[in-house]
Design an enzyme around this catalytic site. Sequence first.
Site, PDB file in Angstrom:
ATOM      1  N   SER A 125     -12.613 -11.475  -4.313  1.00 31.83           N
ATOM      2  CA  SER A 125     -13.416 -10.597  -3.991  1.00 31.83           C
ATOM      3  C   SER A 125     -14.313  -9.793  -5.199  1.00 31.83           C
ATOM      4  O   SER A 125     -13.912 -10.003  -6.468  1.00 31.83           O
ATOM      5  CB  SER A 125     -12.564  -9.446  -3.586  1.00 31.83           C
ATOM      6  OG  SER A 125     -13.454  -8.202  -3.388  1.00 31.83           O
ATOM      7  N   TYR A 150      -4.783  -3.152  -4.702  1.00 31.11           N
ATOM      8  CA  TYR A 150      -5.516  -4.390  -3.914  1.00 31.11           C
ATOM      9  C   TYR A 150      -6.415  -5.119  -4.841  1.00 31.11           C
ATOM     10  O   TYR A 150      -6.270  -6.463  -5.084  1.00 31.11           O
ATOM     11  CB  TYR A 150      -6.007  -3.768  -2.917  1.00 31.11           C
ATOM     12  CG  TYR A 150      -7.200  -4.808  -2.265  1.00 31.11           C
ATOM     13  CD1 TYR A 150      -6.821  -5.805  -1.566  1.00 31.11           C
ATOM     14  CD2 TYR A 150      -8.605  -4.594  -2.598  1.00 31.11           C
ATOM     15  CE1 TYR A 150      -7.836  -6.778  -1.214  1.00 31.11           C
ATOM     16  CE2 TYR A 150      -9.594  -5.576  -2.075  1.00 31.11           C
ATOM     17  CZ  TYR A 150      -9.143  -6.676  -1.497  1.00 31.11           C
ATOM     18  OH  TYR A 150     -10.055  -7.514  -0.878  1.00 31.11           O
ATOM     19  N   LYS A 154      -6.171  -9.044  -6.667  1.00 30.57           N
ATOM     20  CA  LYS A 154      -7.098 -10.327  -6.522  1.00 30.57           C
ATOM     21  C   LYS A 154      -7.514 -10.771  -8.024  1.00 30.57           C
ATOM     22  O   LYS A 154      -7.433 -11.766  -8.228  1.00 30.57           O
ATOM     23  CB  LYS A 154      -8.613  -9.802  -5.993  1.00 30.57           C
ATOM     24  CG  LYS A 154      -8.389  -9.336  -4.447  1.00 30.57           C
ATOM     25  CD  LYS A 154      -8.218 -10.943  -3.678  1.00 30.57           C
ATOM     26  CE  LYS A 154      -7.831 -10.395  -2.222  1.00 30.57           C
ATOM     27  NZ  LYS A 154      -7.071 -11.452  -1.399  1.00 30.57           N
TER      28      LYS A 154
HETATM   29  N1  UFG Z   1     -19.164   3.825   3.963  1.00 32.07           N
HETATM   30  C1  UFG Z   1     -19.884   4.915   4.722  1.00 32.07           C
HETATM   31  N2  UFG Z   1     -19.104   5.452   5.694  1.00 32.07           N
HETATM   32  C2  UFG Z   1     -17.863   4.604   6.248  1.00 32.07           C
HETATM   33  C3  UFG Z   1     -17.603   3.579   5.541  1.00 32.07           C
HETATM   34  C4  UFG Z   1     -18.098   2.825   4.409  1.00 32.07           C
HETATM   35  O1  UFG Z   1     -20.538   5.438   3.944  1.00 32.07           O
HETATM   36  O2  UFG Z   1     -17.419   5.327   7.196  1.00 32.07           O
HETATM   37  C5  UFG Z   1     -19.909   3.233   2.944  1.00 32.07           C
HETATM   38  C6  UFG Z   1     -19.002   3.112   1.502  1.00 32.07           C
HETATM   39  O3  UFG Z   1     -19.235   4.401   0.985  1.00 32.07           O
HETATM   40  C7  UFG Z   1     -19.712   2.068   0.663  1.00 32.07           C
HETATM   41  C8  UFG Z   1     -20.308   1.210   1.916  1.00 32.07           C
HETATM   42  O4  UFG Z   1     -20.331   1.912   3.117  1.00 32.07           O
HETATM   43  O5  UFG Z   1     -20.908   2.385   0.049  1.00 32.07           O
HETATM   44  C9  UFG Z   1     -19.489  -0.166   2.092  1.00 32.07           C
HETATM   45  O6  UFG Z   1     -18.316   0.244   2.272  1.00 32.07           O
HETATM   46  P1  UFG Z   1     -17.006  -0.648   2.900  1.00 32.07           P
HETATM   47  O7  UFG Z   1     -15.752   0.059   3.130  1.00 32.07           O
HETATM   48  O8  UFG Z   1     -17.351  -1.434   4.043  1.00 32.07           O
HETATM   49  O9  UFG Z   1     -17.058  -1.704   1.756  1.00 32.07           O
HETATM   50  P2  UFG Z   1     -16.590  -1.593   0.158  1.00 32.07           P
HETATM   51  O10 UFG Z   1     -17.535  -2.154  -0.371  1.00 32.07           O
HETATM   52  O11 UFG Z   1     -15.899  -0.221   0.031  1.00 32.07           O
HETATM   53  O12 UFG Z   1     -15.393  -2.479   0.288  1.00 32.07           O
HETATM   54  C10 UFG Z   1     -15.580  -3.917   0.157  1.00 32.07           C
HETATM   55  C11 UFG Z   1     -14.253  -4.594   0.781  1.00 32.07           C
HETATM   56  C12 UFG Z   1     -13.070  -4.431  -0.165  1.00 32.07           C
HETATM   57  C13 UFG Z   1     -13.441  -4.692  -1.588  1.00 32.07           C
HETATM   58  C14 UFG Z   1     -14.507  -4.249  -2.022  1.00 32.07           C
HETATM   59  C15 UFG Z   1     -15.039  -4.556  -3.625  1.00 32.07           C
HETATM   60  O13 UFG Z   1     -13.857  -4.005   2.018  1.00 32.07           O
HETATM   61  O14 UFG Z   1     -11.963  -5.507   0.322  1.00 32.07           O
HETATM   62  O15 UFG Z   1     -15.670  -4.055  -1.230  1.00 32.07           O
HETATM   63  O16 UFG Z   1     -16.026  -3.574  -3.851  1.00 32.07           O
HETATM   64  F1  UFG Z   1     -12.390  -4.329  -2.401  1.00 32.07           F
END
Ligand code: UFG
Length: 339
Positions: A125, A150, A154
């Site tokens: 990741s 988590y 990785k």
């Molecule tokens: N977000 C919102 N509202 C929500 C959900 C997410 O605004 O209800 C925002 C988050 O704050 C973030 C973006 O949308 O800015 C993406 O969020 P995600 O949770 O979809 O994805 P992340 O980038 O946080 O996480 C992903 C993977 C993880 C990994 C991570 C590494 O899901 O497995 O990237 O940065 F570890």
Amino acid sequence: MQILVTGGTGYIGSHTVVELQNQGYDVVIVDNLSNSQIEVLDNIEKITGIRPAFEQFDLSERDKTDAFFKKYNNISAIIHFAAFKAVGESVQKSLEYYRNNLVSLMNLLEGMKKYSVPHMVFSSSCTVYGQPDVLPVTEETPRKEAESPYGNTKAICEDIMRDYCKSNEDINCIALRYFNPIGAHETALIGELPVGVPNNLVPFITQTAAGLREELSIFGDNYNTEDGTAVRDYINVVDLAKAHVVAIDRMLKEKQKANYEYFNVGTGEGYSVMQLVKAFIEVNKVDLKYKVVGRRSGDIEKIWADTTYGNKELGWKAEKTIEETLSSAWKWEKKVRGL
Ligand code: UFG
């Protein structure tokens, strides 16, 4: 040629099984069904006309993993998806995360050696980069300390493969560092099915549009980005699945430059949360209630991939547009909800 896909009934795993079968590979899936449903096999079969072999057990059980290799003695390569993946949960259940994610990898590596299975593609990741100092991130970008257990699993799994490959010339591993996988298969027969309230952005958006959730919360609009919301590199899950097939081909054709390699798998483009939300509304012509709330703890501000090296070495490039991808995500949600 038979490929073992661990976690093959899961979100990325199921799409990869389809792409492998499309390329003529014979697939056996191992999954403990802890975060997926057995019915996924029916849907894979509906898409490709072929039902993959399936074994249900937990790869962190050493004896069962050994027995599996004994039974399936004709495996050419492994794609290892099976792992726990919820960032927030990993903080509460760190030991479970370390035990599950590390031990299952070690059991597989041990089996590869003992039963002469030379190749493995591993799900890593972009989380290993943390918040990078320079964007976009290349494979040369230094890894940073993980933000969650988590993420740390990785990084440690990458190190385990690197070290094991160093002392075992007959073992080849490729780690694919995924950016943010979204969307679903164009048939809407397979897709992402999160249990409970989704943590990830796109499933939350689609569930809100489908009426399961009241409103989407946008976590923070005061980041140092163009519109203040966080930026990610969203990659279509089918494009991502195809990257696994080319990684397998690379190893089978002995094109690796070293027996441990790692590649970024993204599109090379960053989208802000707000851009993604607006694109979803426009493409799918749906209403979506949203409001801006405070930042989510542990979130990084912005990240997207430099895909130059991966594109060149793997001969692979993400092809789907963000519009196609968001439309596939909505089609899938509607299908699941019977809308
Ligand atoms: N977000 C919102 N509202 C929500 C959900 C997410 O605004 O209800 C925002 C988050 O704050 C973030 C973006 O949308 O800015 C993406 O969020 P995600 O949770 O979809 O994805 P992340 O980038 O946080 O996480 C992903 C993977 C993880 C990994 C991570 C590494 O899901 O497995 O990237 O940065 F570890």
